[in-house]
Design a protein around this motif. Sequence first.
Motif, PDB file in Angstrom:
ATOM      1  N   SER A  22       0.836  -1.191   0.000  1.00 10.59           N
ATOM      2  CA  SER A  22       0.000   0.000   0.000  1.00 10.59           C
ATOM      3  C   SER A  22       0.874   1.245   0.000  1.00 10.59           C
ATOM      4  N   GLU A  78      -3.016   0.654  -3.769  1.00 14.97           N
ATOM      5  CA  GLU A  78      -2.692  -0.508  -2.963  1.00 14.97           C
ATOM      6  C   GLU A  78      -2.830  -1.751  -3.826  1.00 14.97           C
ATOM      7  N   LEU A  79      -1.965  -2.722  -3.589  1.00 10.99           N
ATOM      8  CA  LEU A  79      -1.994  -3.965  -4.336  1.00 10.99           C
ATOM      9  C   LEU A  79      -2.662  -5.037  -3.494  1.00 10.99           C
ATOM     10  N   GLU A  80      -3.646  -5.691  -4.087  1.00 12.70           N
ATOM     11  CA  GLU A  80      -4.424  -6.708  -3.401  1.00 12.70           C
ATOM     12  C   GLU A  80      -4.390  -7.983  -4.235  1.00 12.70           C
ATOM     13  N   ARG A  81      -4.265  -9.133  -3.589  1.00 14.04           N
ATOM     14  CA  ARG A  81      -4.225 -10.384  -4.334  1.00 14.04           C
ATOM     15  C   ARG A  81      -5.620 -10.716  -4.856  1.00 14.04           C
TER      16      ARG A  81
END
Length: 75
Positions: free
Chosen positions: A35, A41-44
Amino acid sequence: MKKACYFVIAAALAGIDQFIKHIVRQVSEGQVFFSLPPLFELERATNTGAAFSLFSSGQFTVMLISALLLVLLSV
């Protein structure tokens, strides 16, 4: 010499790609793993289909279309 340089670059990129995949596999589905507020932000997330989840319930269809295109393009 130029081909060797390309090979080294390609091998390094493949290694970085595999390292990132290993890191992401350790994160739970839907969990944010990087984030940078307030920018992003990177989210799976998992995509089981083709682009934009097309044919997500028909993996056989994607495989069949890919195989047909491969044959047509190689002729």
